[in-house]
Design a protein around this motif. Sequence first.
Motif, PDB file in Angstrom:
ATOM      1  N   SER A 225       3.621  13.954  -0.015  1.00 12.79           N
ATOM      2  CA  SER A 225       2.680  12.840  -0.116  1.00 12.79           C
ATOM      3  C   SER A 225       2.052  12.245   0.999  1.00 12.79           C
ATOM      4  CB  SER A 225       3.443  11.624  -0.982  1.00 12.79           C
ATOM      5  OG  SER A 225       3.965  12.056  -2.087  1.00 12.79           O
TER       6      SER A 225
ATOM      7  N   MET B 287       1.008  -1.169   0.092  1.00  9.06           N
ATOM      8  CA  MET B 287       0.043  -0.138  -0.063  1.00  9.06           C
ATOM      9  C   MET B 287       0.822   1.298   0.163  1.00  9.06           C
ATOM     10  SD  MET B 287      -3.078  -1.107   2.827  1.00  9.06           S
ATOM     11  CE  MET B 287      -3.704   0.715   2.893  1.00  9.06           C
TER      12      MET B 287
ATOM     13  N   ARG C 223       3.838   1.453  -0.989  1.00  4.37           N
ATOM     14  CA  ARG C 223       4.560   1.617  -2.404  1.00  4.37           C
ATOM     15  C   ARG C 223       3.698   2.279  -3.380  1.00  4.37           C
ATOM     16  NH1 ARG C 223       6.649  -3.087  -2.110  1.00  4.37           N
ATOM     17  NH2 ARG C 223       5.178  -4.254  -3.404  1.00  4.37           N
ATOM     18  N   ASN C 224       2.621   1.754  -3.481  1.00  4.59           N
ATOM     19  CA  ASN C 224       1.588   2.305  -4.577  1.00  4.59           C
ATOM     20  C   ASN C 224       0.695   3.505  -4.389  1.00  4.59           C
ATOM     21  OD1 ASN C 224       2.311  -0.179  -6.023  1.00  4.59           O
ATOM     22  ND2 ASN C 224       0.850  -1.498  -4.906  1.00  4.59           N
ATOM     23  N   ALA C 225       0.837   3.844  -3.253  1.00 10.52           N
ATOM     24  CA  ALA C 225      -0.135   4.759  -2.908  1.00 10.52           C
ATOM     25  C   ALA C 225       0.293   6.103  -3.714  1.00 10.52           C
ATOM     26  CB  ALA C 225      -0.450   5.159  -1.392  1.00 10.52           C
ATOM     27  N   GLU C 226      -0.584   7.063  -4.269  1.00  8.85           N
ATOM     28  CA  GLU C 226      -0.274   8.277  -4.695  1.00  8.85           C
ATOM     29  C   GLU C 226       0.054   9.228  -3.700  1.00  8.85           C
ATOM     30  OE1 GLU C 226       0.699  11.237  -7.545  1.00  8.85           O
ATOM     31  OE2 GLU C 226       0.468   9.321  -7.751  1.00  8.85           O
TER      32      GLU C 226
END
Length: 231
Positions: free
Chosen positions: A28, A1, A3-6
Amino acid sequence: MLRNAEHILVHGQCYRERLLERGMVSNSVTYLPLLHLFLGAAWMEHLDRLADGVAYDPYVLFFGRIEPYKGVADLVAAWVRLPEALRAQVRLVLAGPGHLETLWKDPLPAGIEVRNHLIQDEEALTLFQRCALLVLPYIGATQSALIPAAYFFHKAVLTTSSGALHEYVEPGTTGWVVEPRHPSSLARALTEALSDFDRLARMGRAGRRWYDEQREAENAAIQHLYTRLAS
């Protein structure tokens, strides 16, 4: 999560700092207090009027499911330590479903009222409107929307420093923060709080100012966040 979250939204500054330590980029990760009220959608149309019935009746409120991590046993142990004269004047209301008998084996001390059922909105509304103080003796929580809910109804709070709970309290101004798993400290704070109801009212008003300021900041921050992500 991660790693992939914008973008990641958290409800505690301590959790934002933890994510930054793990390598997340500063812009971020957004922190906003958890301001959700416990009331259902039908009540939200009447928010401006919900605090009209605010009073400071002589009872302390614990609200929510009675679970081990909520520290209810510590709260009962603290209640036993209060001066007898104070316990004769003030009640402790434990409002919420659970198995208190598994957490506190002895007979309950005098002055404790247990409402062992799921609290519907109308009953919850009355409890928050009329309590003198909200107490959260949690020993393993991350954060709670109940603190802002108490502020919405002009009520001071007494909480532990578990998770990010302390970030929602201005000690001496909107409430008290004590160490988790420490009934003696909890008892001292309860004794101080319940010795001056005028002070509780002042702290409740300060809490409502905190809530209004945070709600305005939340609206602006979320709009900024969504606009940034959409672009």
